[in-house]
Design an enzyme around this catalytic site. Sequence first.
Site, PDB file in Angstrom:
ATOM      1  N   CYS A  62      -0.307   4.089   2.260  1.00 56.29           N
ATOM      2  CA  CYS A  62      -0.034   3.871   3.686  1.00 56.29           C
ATOM      3  C   CYS A  62       1.439   4.103   4.012  1.00 56.29           C
ATOM      4  O   CYS A  62       1.764   4.699   5.035  1.00 56.29           O
ATOM      5  CB  CYS A  62      -0.370   2.429   4.099  1.00 56.29           C
ATOM      6  N   ASP A  63       2.329   3.603   3.173  1.00 56.94           N
ATOM      7  CA  ASP A  63       3.725   3.468   3.595  1.00 56.94           C
ATOM      8  C   ASP A  63       4.732   4.317   2.811  1.00 56.94           C
ATOM      9  O   ASP A  63       5.902   4.366   3.185  1.00 56.94           O
ATOM     10  CB  ASP A  63       4.149   1.982   3.491  1.00 56.94           C
TER      11      ASP A  63
ATOM     12  N   CYS B 223       0.827  -1.207   0.000  1.00 54.49           N
ATOM     13  CA  CYS B 223       0.000   0.000   0.000  1.00 54.49           C
ATOM     14  C   CYS B 223       0.862   1.259   0.000  1.00 54.49           C
ATOM     15  O   CYS B 223       1.431   1.629   1.033  1.00 54.49           O
ATOM     16  CB  CYS B 223      -0.919  -0.020   1.225  1.00 54.49           C
TER      17      CYS B 223
END
Length: 306
Positions: free
Chosen positions: A134-135, A131
């Site tokens: 997200c990261d 993701c």
Amino acid sequence: MHNVVIIGSGCAGLTAAIYTARANLKPLVLDGHEPGGQLSLTTHVENYPGFPDGIMGPELIENMRKQSQRFGAEFKAGAVTEVDLTKRPFKVFAGKETYETRSVIVAAGASARLLGLPGEKELIGRGLSTCATCDGYFFRGQPLAVVGGGDSAMEEANFLSRYASRVYLIHRRNEFRASKIMIDRARANEKVEFVTPYVVDEILSPEKAVTGIRLRHAKTGEKREIALHGIFVAIGHTPNSVAFRGKLETDENGYIIQRHGSLTNVPGVFVAGDVQDHRYRQAVTAAGSGCMAALDAEKFLEEHKD
Ligand code: NAP
């Protein structure tokens, strides 16, 4: 007999549990094969509202679980193998157990596909991610790879180029599944380098954190190594909807179709989270849809007291 059985214990299922428990419906949550869902496979979550310093994925999930238990949600381990939704009460089968229920909330999630390389799962949160939203932020100024040739891979490569020093887009063919506009955008991005047709043979991680990848040319077999700190696997997701195929309406990729919030084609069966969402796929959107399913189930039970 249960009022509501919630299938799945990720962000969507647990939010549905909090809401239905607070409505005194005593929900039963069936954990599923990945208890806690995708958040339990994440490390630091910085974009879930309410946590200015971020929170670890497993801790966020554990908090939600405790919050629902405080209001009376009950949990059982086990993955759902079959459902009978032809008449009410519905029947939910998980291994040897059968649960009868007046309503069902399907929050079984989706699983990001992985490459199938040894040790890959253990590297999630240690340089391997599924993701970018997200990261990506954790990899500022570092070289990264994105694996895949679909729209997700193109989108993630472009998104990650905001942070990364260089993004290698690795795909096993010279042709792409992605739409032309997405490919053109990635090709025009000077930080993105296309590396095709290459297969990832090995993720290098001598200290249990990603330091590089070993690639093999899909036609000539030539080997090549690239030093990098992050690898984003963007080869698609699989909705966990096998137990519902032919029983609930799904699209061609197996995602359950929702209408008017969380309604499915079967009255009394509601759907939330990534098993119905291939577009947003965020913890906060999953939680929001879990809330919607809970409110819809509550209304349904109010109107169908039989
Ligand atoms: P996808 O279109 O199914 O593409 C998956 C890619 O991963 C393919 O290029 C495939 O290669 C590759 N792949 C699959 N298994 C692999 C393996 N084991 N090893 C190496 N490569 C592998 O998936 P997606 O990109 O996640 O897109 C899913 C859907 O969401 C699509 O309908 C897409 O259009 C949509 N989407 C749209 C947007 C947007 O419009 N902004 C953004 C993201 C996603 P092969 O081609 O060789 O099979």
